[in-house]
Design a protein around this motif. Structure first.
Motif, short mmCIF file in Angstrom:
data_model
loop_
_atom_site.label_atom_id
_atom_site.label_comp_id
_atom_site.label_asym_id
_atom_site.label_seq_id
_atom_site.Cartn_x
_atom_site.Cartn_y
_atom_site.Cartn_z
N HIS A 268 12.95 -0.11 -10.15
CA HIS A 268 13.94 0.69 -9.41
C HIS A 268 13.28 1.34 -8.20
CE1 HIS A 268 17.33 3.30 -8.62
NE2 HIS A 268 18.00 2.71 -9.61
N LYS A 269 13.95 1.26 -7.06
CA LYS A 269 13.38 1.82 -5.83
C LYS A 269 13.28 3.34 -5.86
CE LYS A 269 14.87 -1.86 -2.66
NZ LYS A 269 15.74 -2.18 -1.50
N GLU A 270 14.19 3.99 -6.57
CA GLU A 270 14.26 5.45 -6.49
C GLU A 270 13.74 6.17 -7.72
OE1 GLU A 270 18.33 6.26 -5.63
OE2 GLU A 270 18.25 5.39 -3.62
N ARG A 271 13.55 5.47 -8.81
CA ARG A 271 13.05 6.12 -10.03
C ARG A 271 11.53 6.30 -9.97
NH1 ARG A 271 16.97 6.39 -13.99
NH2 ARG A 271 18.70 4.91 -13.76
N HIS A 272 11.08 7.35 -10.60
CA HIS A 272 9.63 7.59 -10.71
C HIS A 272 8.97 6.46 -11.47
CE1 HIS A 272 5.78 9.50 -11.49
NE2 HIS A 272 5.99 9.34 -12.80
N ARG A 273 7.88 5.93 -10.93
CA ARG A 273 7.14 4.87 -11.61
C ARG A 273 5.93 5.49 -12.30
NH1 ARG A 273 3.96 0.01 -8.89
NH2 ARG A 273 4.07 1.49 -7.18
N THR A 274 5.86 5.34 -13.61
CA THR A 274 4.79 5.97 -14.37
C THR A 274 3.46 5.26 -14.10
OG1 THR A 274 5.11 4.53 -16.28
CG2 THR A 274 6.40 6.56 -16.21
N ALA A 275 2.40 5.94 -14.47
CA ALA A 275 1.07 5.36 -14.31
C ALA A 275 0.93 4.10 -15.17
CB ALA A 275 0.01 6.38 -14.71
N VAL A 276 1.56 4.10 -16.34
CA VAL A 276 1.51 2.92 -17.20
C VAL A 276 2.16 1.74 -16.50
CG1 VAL A 276 2.23 1.92 -19.40
CG2 VAL A 276 1.53 4.32 -19.30
N ALA A 277 3.32 1.96 -15.90
CA ALA A 277 4.02 0.87 -15.21
C ALA A 277 3.21 0.37 -14.03
CB ALA A 277 5.39 1.35 -14.75
N ARG A 278 2.63 1.28 -13.27
CA ARG A 278 1.81 0.86 -12.12
C ARG A 278 0.63 0.02 -12.58
NH1 ARG A 278 2.70 6.25 -10.43
NH2 ARG A 278 0.59 6.84 -11.08
N GLU A 279 -0.01 0.44 -13.67
CA GLU A 279 -1.18 -0.28 -14.15
C GLU A 279 -0.80 -1.65 -14.71
OE1 GLU A 279 -5.30 -0.54 -14.58
OE2 GLU A 279 -4.06 1.01 -13.61
N PHE A 280 0.33 -1.71 -15.42
CA PHE A 280 0.75 -3.00 -15.97
C PHE A 280 1.19 -3.96 -14.87
CE2 PHE A 280 3.85 -5.84 -18.13
CZ PHE A 280 2.95 -6.46 -18.99
N GLU A 281 1.86 -3.44 -13.86
CA GLU A 281 2.25 -4.28 -12.72
C GLU A 281 1.01 -4.87 -12.05
OE1 GLU A 281 4.69 -3.96 -8.48
OE2 GLU A 281 4.95 -2.41 -10.02
N ALA A 282 -0.01 -4.04 -11.84
CA ALA A 282 -1.24 -4.52 -11.23
C ALA A 282 -1.92 -5.56 -12.13
CB ALA A 282 -2.19 -3.35 -10.97
N TYR A 283 -1.88 -5.33 -13.43
CA TYR A 283 -2.49 -6.26 -14.38
C TYR A 283 -1.81 -7.63 -14.31
CZ TYR A 283 -4.30 -8.06 -18.84
OH TYR A 283 -4.91 -8.83 -19.79
N CYS A 284 -0.49 -7.63 -14.20
CA CYS A 284 0.26 -8.89 -14.13
C CYS A 284 -0.06 -9.66 -12.86
CB CYS A 284 1.75 -8.62 -14.24
SG CYS A 284 2.30 -8.14 -15.90
N HIS A 285 -0.24 -8.95 -11.76
CA HIS A 285 -0.60 -9.63 -10.51
C HIS A 285 -1.98 -10.28 -10.63
CE1 HIS A 285 2.66 -8.79 -7.72
NE2 HIS A 285 2.73 -7.56 -8.18
N VAL A 286 -2.92 -9.56 -11.22
CA VAL A 286 -4.29 -10.07 -11.34
C VAL A 286 -4.35 -11.25 -12.30
CG1 VAL A 286 -6.61 -9.52 -12.15
CG2 VAL A 286 -5.36 -7.89 -10.73
N HIS A 287 -3.55 -11.21 -13.37
CA HIS A 287 -3.60 -12.23 -14.41
C HIS A 287 -2.38 -13.16 -14.33
CE1 HIS A 287 -6.24 -9.02 -15.93
NE2 HIS A 287 -6.91 -10.00 -16.48
N ALA A 288 -1.87 -13.38 -13.14
CA ALA A 288 -0.70 -14.25 -12.97
C ALA A 288 -1.02 -15.68 -13.36
CB ALA A 288 -0.21 -14.19 -11.55
#
Length: 288
Positions: A268-288
């Motif tokens: 969501h563009k307007e909802r707060h993104r938690t640290a867990v979500a940010r870290e998991f998103e980064a993990y998925c990009h690295v391990h795509a």
């Protein structure tokens, strides 16, 4: 009123079924029933009516459901703040994914992330493109993963990796170069990424999707695969799903080239993104 009572009430209200709520919460049906009865008795209000063999929310129950869900959402936000303060030592992440991603791509990423952050609880729900997008918009999931593209102003999208669809049949059931409109088709439901990509590819090659002879619409990739293996029909599936069956000679690929499709991450563009979500998103990009 306790936090546990609210959780039990919401689970029961959403499912309209005591046993299903109990199974989801890993409680006994009697414990769920007793918790709801305690609420009704203490506050002198009836929350559910028994209708036939099922239960339905009363008017009072519907009012409480709205308030209870808002309360649980606020608790979840508080947990998210604490998780950030604790540097990912605790917390949770709710993700939803469409079927190919959920069954074949995402599990290894969830396992890898969990090994790095064992204190984080990861919750995954499976849907199709439409239901995943709705879950992220409504806040039921913080991250969503879909197959294909999506134009939704409320959502931010990022390509994670790509996948290829192929049109397949049981080996020898049809000729690989048969005209697509002459074949019997089994399809995923409207709203699925697989069907959307196929229909768009057909249109780009001047084939009207409505001209296909669609015999069945089935709700899962596994159902499509099982049906096609029986022979007589064709379908479109991810190459990662059908590869073992192509290698052992049970399936064949038809002569219709489909473009690669994207695996897309939604938030969501307007909802707060938690640290867990940010870290998991980064993990998925690295391990795509």
């Amino acid at each position: 009123m306790t936090f546990e009572q609210l959780v039990i009430f919401v689970a029961t209200a959403e499912r309209q079924h005591l046993t299903q709520a109990a199974n989801a919460l890993r409680l006994t049906p009697s414990a769920v029933s007793a918790s709801i009865k305690a609420l009704e008795t203490f506050y002198a209000v009836k929350l559910f009516d028994r209708v036939g063999r099922g239960i339905q929310l009363t008017r009072e129950g519907r009012v409480l459901l709205k308030e209870a869900k808002e309360t649980l959402a606020r608790v979840k936000e508080t947990e998210a703040v604490l998780a950030e303060l604790g540097k990912l030592n605790t917390g949770s992440l709710d993700v939803q994914a469409s079927q190919t991603i959920a069954n074949y791509w995402l599990p290894s990423r969830l396992l890898g992330f969990s090994a790095s952050y064992p204190g984080i609880q990861l919750n995954m729900t499976i849907g199709n493109t439409a239901t995943v997008a709705a879950a992220v918009i409504n806040g039921d999931a913080e991250l969503g993963f879909i197959e294909g593209a999506l134009d939704e102003p409320l959502l931010s999208t990022a390509t994670i990796t790509s996948d290829k669809l192929v049109v397949v049949s049981k080996a020898g059931a049809v000729q690989p170069d048969d005209a697509l409109t002459s074949l019997k088709w089994i399809m995923r439901e409207q709203g699925s990424g697989t069907r959307s990509v196929l229909e768009q590819a057909l249109k780009e090659q001047a084939i009207d999707p409505h001209a296909l002879d669609i015999r069945f619409v089935l709700p899962s990739n596994e159902a499509l695969l099982t049906a096609v293996l029986q022979g007589g029909c064709v379908t479109a599936l991810s190459q990662m799903i059908v590869s073992p069956f192509l290698e052992n000679g049970q399936l064949q690929v038809l002569d219709f080239d489909l473009p690669p499709r994207r695996f897309t991450l939604l938030r969501h563009k307007e909802r707060h993104r938690t640290a867990v979500a940010r870290e998991f998103e980064a993990y998925c990009h690295v391990h795509a």
